[in-house]
Write an enzyme that holds these catalytic residues in place. Structure first.
Site, mmCIF file in Angstrom:
data_model
loop_
_atom_site.group_PDB
_atom_site.id
_atom_site.type_symbol
_atom_site.label_atom_id
_atom_site.label_comp_id
_atom_site.label_asym_id
_atom_site.label_seq_id
_atom_site.Cartn_x
_atom_site.Cartn_y
_atom_site.Cartn_z
ATOM 1 N N HIS C 187 -1.480 -0.099 3.371
ATOM 2 C CA HIS C 187 -0.961 -1.159 4.027
ATOM 3 C C HIS C 187 -1.390 -1.649 5.057
ATOM 4 O O HIS C 187 -1.786 -1.288 6.092
ATOM 5 C CB HIS C 187 0.711 -0.845 4.288
ATOM 6 C CG HIS C 187 1.447 -1.788 4.636
ATOM 7 N ND1 HIS C 187 1.186 -2.581 6.004
ATOM 8 C CD2 HIS C 187 2.424 -2.731 4.042
ATOM 9 C CE1 HIS C 187 2.257 -3.582 6.306
ATOM 10 N NE2 HIS C 187 2.631 -3.761 5.024
ATOM 11 N N LEU C 191 2.968 0.549 10.281
ATOM 12 C CA LEU C 191 4.510 0.248 9.661
ATOM 13 C C LEU C 191 5.200 0.795 11.076
ATOM 14 O O LEU C 191 5.041 1.831 11.688
ATOM 15 C CB LEU C 191 4.960 1.117 8.591
ATOM 16 C CG LEU C 191 4.109 0.560 7.474
ATOM 17 C CD1 LEU C 191 4.410 1.647 6.229
ATOM 18 C CD2 LEU C 191 4.381 -0.727 7.133
ATOM 19 N N LEU C 222 10.147 -1.563 0.076
ATOM 20 C CA LEU C 222 8.902 -2.196 0.400
ATOM 21 C C LEU C 222 8.052 -1.708 1.640
ATOM 22 O O LEU C 222 8.694 -1.953 2.723
ATOM 23 C CB LEU C 222 8.950 -3.455 0.265
ATOM 24 C CG LEU C 222 7.975 -4.569 0.602
ATOM 25 C CD1 LEU C 222 6.801 -4.308 -0.432
ATOM 26 C CD2 LEU C 222 8.237 -5.994 0.382
ATOM 27 N N ASP C 223 6.812 -1.447 1.394
ATOM 28 C CA ASP C 223 6.110 -0.949 2.466
ATOM 29 C C ASP C 223 6.701 0.085 3.334
ATOM 30 O O ASP C 223 6.428 0.152 4.699
ATOM 31 C CB ASP C 223 5.600 -2.336 3.445
ATOM 32 C CG ASP C 223 4.781 -3.131 2.907
ATOM 33 O OD1 ASP C 223 4.302 -2.761 1.812
ATOM 34 O OD2 ASP C 223 4.946 -4.441 3.026
ATOM 35 N N GLU C 224 7.411 0.919 2.765
ATOM 36 C CA GLU C 224 8.438 1.780 3.718
ATOM 37 C C GLU C 224 8.347 3.250 3.236
ATOM 38 O O GLU C 224 9.273 3.918 3.702
ATOM 39 C CB GLU C 224 9.914 1.014 4.045
ATOM 40 C CG GLU C 224 9.754 -0.058 4.796
ATOM 41 C CD GLU C 224 9.704 0.103 6.190
ATOM 42 O OE1 GLU C 224 9.794 1.093 6.560
ATOM 43 O OE2 GLU C 224 9.471 -0.807 6.892
#
Lengths: 279, 279, 279, 279
Positions: C187, C191, C222-224
């Site tokens: 990513h 985050l 998502l992205d997590e």
């Protein structure tokens, strides 16, 4: 040889460096370090000029610069060297400790004129350094009353900068507007990230592998003013939330001190919601 | 709008920035980024100037600059953009791999014209990228013979820079002198530290907590030329010597690539045994 | 001497280390490295045990471990050493390049069986390494059709892990569920921070002083998903958005490679939305 | 629940972890964190075990451990929590300042019982914290006399550790031997590098791009005892030697504090000339 510092902020234009440095030469000022940057998004020119030489007519130079630079240029010749600094705290000592030790040995780049806290737990510690501590409690007061007291106190001291060294009260837009570009905060996170209460708990819950801290000017965007310094430090799964707090405090301390030095040495310019830093 | 790059290296003097920028303005060149530095130990002025504008008479500008700058100034207007690069290797792939991938996608800032190795183990890998690989063995040859072959080969290609990407032969003073300020090496350590054979073993035996790598220009001081980039990475007691080698390779790769980009973009000036880097 | 690797994940209990290590000793397995961790929030015990010795009856040991450990323990003895890896890409080469070079020299800890792209721009590059490239366009297809094709392809290869090396399509919950804990993404940010499109532009607009990258397992957040590796790199006001992209790519490449090595060496355990990493 | 800490250092052997953890279980001690490491070069086993439970017979456990572990094992059960610390200084305040602030707020992991200096410049500062300062001048004394006075003073206080917080006198082998593994120094560089006088000047002259600091135990190898913590910080061509000193001090302060915390929490084992650190 006399050392001078000149700060310029103006609309960008062709040949600015030429006309400025020409004028320096005319005044027998030898440029020893010159940093400039053009913020092309805002079409603004910034320069920080160190020059050596006898500057016997500061006002004259100021006028000449005004004449040759674009309208509404901001020109500062030999800004005050020793900034007067007020520090606001709540209960945590780590940032205040670093500031007061540096202050004692005159390596802060400024002088702490007073510390104010909404609690009095840091009074005995501050007393050790012979710095006045003012307890301005927020108890049983409206926010407005509390801030009014604080403003009164700050106006008595009239500091150049106000440092929020882990001051845990949110300041009102009125307060912030009153001290525009003069309030520096240390934020317990990078920005933008984990905004709000208990960020280290949030970081722990998220299982991050890096934590950090951000020093920034305070604007009316909460935790969102122009960033001065950011640093990070690695963490891992063995860190409890309390270990993250501990690691975070080390970064906060270091980031805030670094930011203060940069600001107090007039190395930081603000452009919109960003900073330009001539390290 | 045309973008131009001007590099200047000369004796320091009062007003240099003024006269240079004035001349730029006269030629209708708008300075978009200017970096300068005075090495006060050597009384030398360095500048890197990016300027936008149509420059139809480079020779004229060069002559005018020569006239207004001190004698023996070194002036370069619009240096070659795409540097021609020869890479020397032995057996280790990690630096070469990174260079060839960047070369493929044109983000190296230069173009690899050939790879030469004193072993041929990296030939199949180099072949994949369509780059000529020359095996110049040192077996059964005097050092002089070996280097003579290498020089011949290099002269055929006539590269702007020679990159020692883990080339494990020590070059003679004659070789180095022939390509002055054109050879870039990656050293498996910081400098000065653990000079000599098997530095990671030495680092392991010493129980260090940090290892690093150094990219530098090669001079006739072995491992001691002007440093371009240094970086470090933490290690701990669980690292075997082989783990240190592995961690070290990552740093070497990253440090060398960073250094090459800086050099190929003409951001690196050499002053005595040091570098000035306008990042 | 044979080297074995044993992975254990089970409910925590008093004396787990004792009963496990006792059983090892009984089997004449000498523990050379043992890492364990208790996630106290989830009351779960994790261990990674390297032990030396002839292990002639893996099934027997497995059964004995099952008997002495809590119910529903997850026990893995000598997991597959050379992971089979599929790489999904879009147009950016930097992560793929690093992976393929490491694959060539067998230092990835796994073997790339194929690369698939929703564009074909990286086909010529992948071809150089003799790895099959599959172009699975998303043009004129529903998301479901596109993913169905991809799933078909992946099932043909049956990889142990799927690496999203700058794969710019959001995967559906169905896709993700099908390859639970097997998809690793890089990513373009830490985050949580700047989630969504064009994060470097967001970082630039915000004037950050640090950028970073995060490698994580993909979950339906998502992205997590669980974070594996995060690193940061300093930036400053002179970085244009494009410079931030460039600096960001370096970090992305390095973070993803580091994460892949950790995962492929079975050093990463997933606990809820976090990872435990026995480096 | 009572928390206990057990430290073990002994000859390595098959099944050590098993027999130790079995004994813990027998005593109803629940291991909450166990770290172990085998120094294979020296065939030595190290363990640091945190366990929860009522330990009513420490002596009994000690004897049982002695019985089951190899001869000459070093076993420590619940080492003193609050280490008593003497600090030796010369003239520089930065490390002392950090130590005294942490001491004030009880986050040092130990308690400073006194500060001694061969100059008295730091007396007023130390006085602020209510810590005794002893001026032991080296003027007009033989080294032996000077050290004899210092030893007398140290023996009066009987500290667990002696911290050289920028103490600029070289200690004799006799002094060092008297306080074996109890003296911690901060060295103004990485090791090995720029040994001797004025290291930052040396670093400046060499044009390094990274500087650092090393905290280590003092042995009779000058600046060469077991390393505890090392960190580095980037520098560049704009740093004067004095700027390097300033940047170096920040690293020194941070490295020494980190090292003290690790040592005072009994996380550091010494093996030969190296350390094992269970962070």
């Amino acid at each position: 040889m006399n050392e001078n510092l000149i700060l310029i902020e103006c609309k960008d234009n062709v040949g600015l460096v030429a006309i400025i440095s020409e004028l320096m030469a005319k005044h027998n000022l030898n440029i020893t370090a010159m940093r400039e940057f053009v913020d092309q998004d805002k079409n603004t020119f910034f320069a920080r000029i160190e020059c050596a030489g006898l500057l016997d007519d500061e006002t004259g130079l100021q006028l000449e610069l005004q004449k040759i630079l674009p309208l509404e240029s901001k020109i500062t010749i030999n800004p005050k060297k020793e900034k007067k600094v007020a520090v606001l705290v709540t209960k945590e000592y780590h940032c205040l400790g670093d500031i007061l030790v540096r202050d004692t040995f005159k390596t802060l780049g400024g002088h702490v004129c007073m510390v104010a806290g909404n609690y009095d737990v840091l009074k005995p510690f501050t007393d050790r350094f012979g710095i006045p501590f003012h307890h301005v409690s927020h108890d049983n007061k409206s926010k407005q009353q509390f801030e009014q007291e604080l403003i009164q106190l700050l106006e008595d001291y009239n500091p150049d900068y106000i440092v929020l060294a882990k001051f845990m009260r949110i300041l009102s837009p009125e307060f912030v507007a009153r001290f525009e570009h003069k309030i520096i905060n240390i934020h317990h996170s990078f920005l933008p990230a984990f905004i709000g209460a208990n960020p280290y708990r949030q970081a722990y819950d998220r299982g991050v592998k890096v934590i950090g801290a951000t020093a920034h000017f305070v604007t009316n965007d909460l935790d969102e003013g122009p960033i001065i310094v950011q640093q990070t430090t690695p963490v891992n799964h063995t860190f409890k939330a309390s270990d993250m707090v501990k690691a975070g405090k080390e970064v906060e301390k270091s980031v805030l001190s670094k930011a203060l030095q940069l600001v107090f040495q007039d190395r930081v310019f603000i452009t919109g919601n960003k900073t330009i830093i001539f390290e």
